[in-house]
Design a protein around this motif. Structure first.
Motif, PDB file in Angstrom:
ATOM      1  N   ASN A   1       1.020  -1.232   0.245  1.00 23.60           N
ATOM      2  CA  ASN A   1       0.049  -0.084  -0.024  1.00 23.60           C
ATOM      3  C   ASN A   1       0.643   1.173   0.044  1.00 23.60           C
ATOM      4  OD1 ASN A   1      -2.556  -1.157   0.041  1.00 23.60           O
ATOM      5  ND2 ASN A   1      -2.379  -1.506   2.109  1.00 23.60           N
ATOM      6  N   ILE A   2       1.963   1.062   0.539  1.00 22.24           N
ATOM      7  CA  ILE A   2       3.000   2.381   0.767  1.00 22.24           C
ATOM      8  C   ILE A   2       4.360   2.210   0.025  1.00 22.24           C
ATOM      9  CG2 ILE A   2       3.977   3.862   2.372  1.00 22.24           C
ATOM     10  CD1 ILE A   2       1.482   2.802   4.212  1.00 22.24           C
ATOM     11  N   GLY A   3       4.999   1.334   0.431  1.00 19.95           N
ATOM     12  CA  GLY A   3       6.498   1.106   0.309  1.00 19.95           C
ATOM     13  C   GLY A   3       6.904   0.923  -1.166  1.00 19.95           C
ATOM     14  N   LEU A   4       6.429   0.199  -1.973  1.00 22.83           N
ATOM     15  CA  LEU A   4       6.495   0.009  -3.426  1.00 22.83           C
ATOM     16  C   LEU A   4       5.683   1.041  -4.197  1.00 22.83           C
ATOM     17  CD1 LEU A   4       5.926  -3.801  -4.120  1.00 22.83           C
ATOM     18  CD2 LEU A   4       8.152  -2.425  -4.274  1.00 22.83           C
ATOM     19  N   ILE A   5       4.777   1.811  -3.716  1.00 26.02           N
ATOM     20  CA  ILE A   5       4.009   2.808  -4.821  1.00 26.02           C
ATOM     21  C   ILE A   5       4.885   3.810  -5.100  1.00 26.02           C
ATOM     22  CG2 ILE A   5       2.027   4.340  -4.849  1.00 26.02           C
ATOM     23  CD1 ILE A   5       1.530   1.709  -4.906  1.00 26.02           C
ATOM     24  N   PHE A   6       5.846   4.423  -4.059  1.00 25.47           N
ATOM     25  CA  PHE A   6       6.640   5.340  -4.353  1.00 25.47           C
ATOM     26  C   PHE A   6       7.605   5.373  -5.408  1.00 25.47           C
ATOM     27  CE2 PHE A   6       4.564   6.630   0.076  1.00 25.47           C
ATOM     28  CZ  PHE A   6       3.933   7.688  -0.419  1.00 25.47           C
ATOM     29  N   PRO A   7       8.497   4.413  -5.138  1.00 23.52           N
ATOM     30  CA  PRO A   7       9.610   3.806  -6.411  1.00 23.52           C
ATOM     31  C   PRO A   7       8.918   3.598  -7.531  1.00 23.52           C
ATOM     32  CG  PRO A   7       9.800   2.643  -4.086  1.00 23.52           C
ATOM     33  CD  PRO A   7       8.538   3.245  -4.198  1.00 23.52           C
TER      34      PRO A   7
ATOM     35  N   GLY B   1       8.497   3.129 -18.598  1.00 21.33           N
ATOM     36  CA  GLY B   1       7.758   3.713 -17.685  1.00 21.33           C
ATOM     37  C   GLY B   1       6.150   3.358 -17.734  1.00 21.33           C
ATOM     38  N   VAL B   2       5.782   2.687 -18.775  1.00 23.61           N
ATOM     39  CA  VAL B   2       4.334   2.164 -18.816  1.00 23.61           C
ATOM     40  C   VAL B   2       4.116   0.850 -17.866  1.00 23.61           C
ATOM     41  CG1 VAL B   2       2.567   0.797 -20.219  1.00 23.61           C
ATOM     42  CG2 VAL B   2       3.661   2.859 -20.997  1.00 23.61           C
ATOM     43  N   ALA B   3       5.353   0.038 -17.733  1.00 25.61           N
ATOM     44  CA  ALA B   3       5.484  -1.033 -17.052  1.00 25.61           C
ATOM     45  C   ALA B   3       5.380  -0.583 -15.473  1.00 25.61           C
ATOM     46  CB  ALA B   3       6.831  -1.922 -17.243  1.00 25.61           C
ATOM     47  N   ALA B   4       6.281   0.427 -15.159  1.00 20.47           N
ATOM     48  CA  ALA B   4       6.295   0.750 -13.814  1.00 20.47           C
ATOM     49  C   ALA B   4       4.819   1.427 -13.512  1.00 20.47           C
ATOM     50  CB  ALA B   4       7.319   1.964 -13.582  1.00 20.47           C
ATOM     51  N   GLY B   5       4.148   2.151 -14.297  1.00 17.55           N
ATOM     52  CA  GLY B   5       2.876   2.700 -14.144  1.00 17.55           C
ATOM     53  C   GLY B   5       1.743   1.788 -13.750  1.00 17.55           C
ATOM     54  N   LEU B   6       1.840   0.741 -14.608  1.00 14.23           N
ATOM     55  CA  LEU B   6       0.860  -0.272 -14.341  1.00 14.23           C
ATOM     56  C   LEU B   6       1.222  -1.136 -13.164  1.00 14.23           C
ATOM     57  CD1 LEU B   6       0.539  -1.674 -18.419  1.00 14.23           C
ATOM     58  CD2 LEU B   6      -1.262  -0.385 -16.759  1.00 14.23           C
ATOM     59  N   ALA B   7       2.485  -1.368 -13.036  1.00 10.63           N
ATOM     60  CA  ALA B   7       2.892  -2.235 -11.764  1.00 10.63           C
ATOM     61  C   ALA B   7       2.444  -1.545 -10.420  1.00 10.63           C
ATOM     62  CB  ALA B   7       4.528  -2.350 -11.837  1.00 10.63           C
ATOM     63  N   SER B   8       2.653  -0.208 -10.454  1.00 17.66           N
ATOM     64  CA  SER B   8       2.077   0.659  -9.249  1.00 17.66           C
ATOM     65  C   SER B   8       0.633   0.636  -9.302  1.00 17.66           C
ATOM     66  CB  SER B   8       2.269   2.106  -9.351  1.00 17.66           C
ATOM     67  OG  SER B   8       1.718   2.777 -10.400  1.00 17.66           O
ATOM     68  N   ALA B   9      -0.267   0.617 -10.090  1.00 16.04           N
ATOM     69  CA  ALA B   9      -1.576   0.309 -10.138  1.00 16.04           C
ATOM     70  C   ALA B   9      -2.032  -1.069  -9.642  1.00 16.04           C
ATOM     71  CB  ALA B   9      -2.354   0.651 -11.440  1.00 16.04           C
TER      72      ALA B   9
ATOM     73  N   LEU C   1       6.174   4.789  -8.949  1.00 11.16           N
ATOM     74  CA  LEU C   1       5.439   6.039  -9.639  1.00 11.16           C
ATOM     75  C   LEU C   1       6.596   6.983  -9.756  1.00 11.16           C
ATOM     76  CD1 LEU C   1       2.699   6.985  -6.826  1.00 11.16           C
ATOM     77  CD2 LEU C   1       2.385   6.253  -9.259  1.00 11.16           C
ATOM     78  N   PHE C   2       7.805   6.924  -9.142  1.00 10.65           N
ATOM     79  CA  PHE C   2       9.068   7.721  -9.469  1.00 10.65           C
ATOM     80  C   PHE C   2       9.322   7.356 -10.681  1.00 10.65           C
ATOM     81  CE2 PHE C   2      13.642   7.626  -9.226  1.00 10.65           C
ATOM     82  CZ  PHE C   2      14.052   9.012  -9.386  1.00 10.65           C
ATOM     83  N   VAL C   3       9.617   6.106 -11.003  1.00 12.31           N
ATOM     84  CA  VAL C   3      10.110   5.489 -12.211  1.00 12.31           C
ATOM     85  C   VAL C   3       9.212   5.898 -13.368  1.00 12.31           C
ATOM     86  CG1 VAL C   3      10.666   3.438 -13.658  1.00 12.31           C
ATOM     87  CG2 VAL C   3      11.434   3.590 -11.285  1.00 12.31           C
ATOM     88  N   ALA C   4       7.834   5.823 -13.125  1.00 10.59           N
ATOM     89  CA  ALA C   4       6.766   6.266 -14.288  1.00 10.59           C
ATOM     90  C   ALA C   4       6.916   7.721 -14.504  1.00 10.59           C
ATOM     91  CB  ALA C   4       5.417   5.911 -13.681  1.00 10.59           C
ATOM     92  N   ALA C   5       7.053   8.539 -13.205  1.00 11.68           N
ATOM     93  CA  ALA C   5       6.949  10.214 -13.570  1.00 11.68           C
ATOM     94  C   ALA C   5       8.323  10.606 -14.171  1.00 11.68           C
ATOM     95  CB  ALA C   5       6.782  10.644 -12.408  1.00 11.68           C
ATOM     96  N   GLU C   6       9.479   9.590 -14.106  1.00  9.63           N
ATOM     97  CA  GLU C   6      10.946   9.955 -14.825  1.00  9.63           C
ATOM     98  C   GLU C   6      10.593   9.883 -16.172  1.00  9.63           C
ATOM     99  OE1 GLU C   6      14.089  11.124 -13.625  1.00  9.63           O
ATOM    100  OE2 GLU C   6      12.686  11.971 -12.206  1.00  9.63           O
TER     101      GLU C   6
ATOM    102  N   GLY D   1      -2.234   5.002 -13.631  1.00 16.33           N
ATOM    103  CA  GLY D   1      -2.862   4.613 -12.320  1.00 16.33           C
ATOM    104  C   GLY D   1      -4.307   4.333 -12.194  1.00 16.33           C
ATOM    105  N   ALA D   2      -5.129   4.994 -13.219  1.00 20.07           N
ATOM    106  CA  ALA D   2      -6.492   5.037 -13.104  1.00 20.07           C
ATOM    107  C   ALA D   2      -7.077   3.527 -13.511  1.00 20.07           C
ATOM    108  CB  ALA D   2      -6.940   5.808 -14.142  1.00 20.07           C
TER     109      ALA D   2
END
Length: 312
Positions: free
Chosen positions: A88-94, A161-169, A96-101, A112-113
């Motif tokens: 819920n917290i720890g993995l989300i930020f890294p 980036g797409v993989a990181a975004g989908l992984a965060s979701a 999202l960081f990769v996706a945003a970069e 994320g939606a």
């Protein structure tokens, strides 16, 4: 279907919505607060340290919650709290960081939606809830609505980036679903339950943050205000309300609420930063809000009227 049957169904839906509306509104405060993160980060915080901001949002808030509640996990809940905190917290930020970069912000927000769609798929095997076309359709509508609001004409796609975004979701969806399945132990207040996960997620972030970003940045007065907002409001208060809502509300109702975050971010961008919202974006707003409202309603059921001959 007879008129009386129709009124019974609509009355039941209205009664169900009315019974959970106060708790839903309280839970919705969390994604609304999360929607302020972009403005706070860009306008108040030192650039180039998003993981440090995530760490300060999680770990201090978790420790404060533990001091307030004076309750630690017992037995199997040590492992469960660690798993939920990381998901819920720890993995989300890294992630999202990769996706945003690697992606424009609008593309990352749209990826994320897809979380409500993933929750709908996970709810069947994990929570034994029936997968319905109603949930899938409104989940897809939410993705489309957010996409119309936040994706610009120069959107670009990067596979990592797409993989990181989908992984965060997917990570958040799994965390929400497992939180619903395991519930909250009787001895833990909502504050304690949030504190366990914030602390676990924050501890998970400590080595990642310093390995990726190095030494903490210099902090001035605006940054102090930004970190306090992210930690106390976006961390402590928001996650207490969030986990309280997950354990009390239907999983599909909670899953669509994070769609509010990119909408709030876009609205604040328009009001505070002068980012103009065009007609297409306004249509996206309406679609996304409709998906959020539809997620709070029970899926319609098909009833057949019984004729007098069949009654005998």
């Amino acid at each position: 279907m007879t008129t009386s049957a129709t009124s019974r169904i609509s009355g039941g839906a209205g009664s169900a919505l009315g019974g959970t509306l106060p708790r839903t509104l309280l839970t919705a405060i969390t994604p609304v607060v999360w929607g302020t993160t972009y403005v706070v980060t860009t306008e108040l915080l030192p650039p180039g340290h998003p993981l440090f901001a995530g760490l300060l949002r999680a770990l201090p808030a978790g420790l404060i919650a533990l001091v307030i509640s004076r309750t630690l996990p017992r037995g199997a809940w040590w492992g469960r709290a660690a798993v939920l905190g990381v998901l819920n917290i720890g993995l989300i930020f890294p992630l999202l960081f990769v996706a945003a970069e690697r992606l424009p912000g609008g593309v990352a927000a749209t990826l994320g939606a897809v979380q409500p769609l993933i929750v709908a798929l996970l709810a069947s095997p994990v929570l034994h809830e029936r997968l319905t076309g109603w949930r899938l359709a409104w989940g897809a509508a939410g993705v489309i609505g957010v996409g119309l609001v936040v994706i610009g004409p120069k959107a670009a796609f990067d596979l990592v980036g797409v993989a990181a975004g989908l992984a965060s979701a997917a990570t958040m969806a799994l965390g929400v679903t497992l939180t619903k399945r395991w519930g909250r132990p009787a001895e833990a207040s909502p504050t304690a339950f949030a504190g366990w996960q914030l602390t676990a997620g924050g501890l998970f972030l400590v080595p990642i943050t310093f390995l990726v970003e190095g030494a903490p940045p210099a902090v001035d007065a605006p940054a102090v205000l930004g970190y306090l907002w992210l930690g106390l409001v976006g961390g402590l208060i928001a996650y207490v309300l969030w986990f309280r809502g997950i354990t009390a509300l239907p999983i599909t109702a909670v899953a669509v609420l994070p769609l509010l975050s990119p909408l709030v971010a876009a609205l604040l961008g328009a009001v505070l930063l002068g980012q103009i919202l065009g007609p297409i974006q306004l249509v996206g707003f309406v679609i996304a809000l409709a998906a959020i409202v539809a997620g709070q309603l029970p899926a319609p059921t098909r009833r057949t009227s019984v004729s007098p001959a069949q009654q005998h």
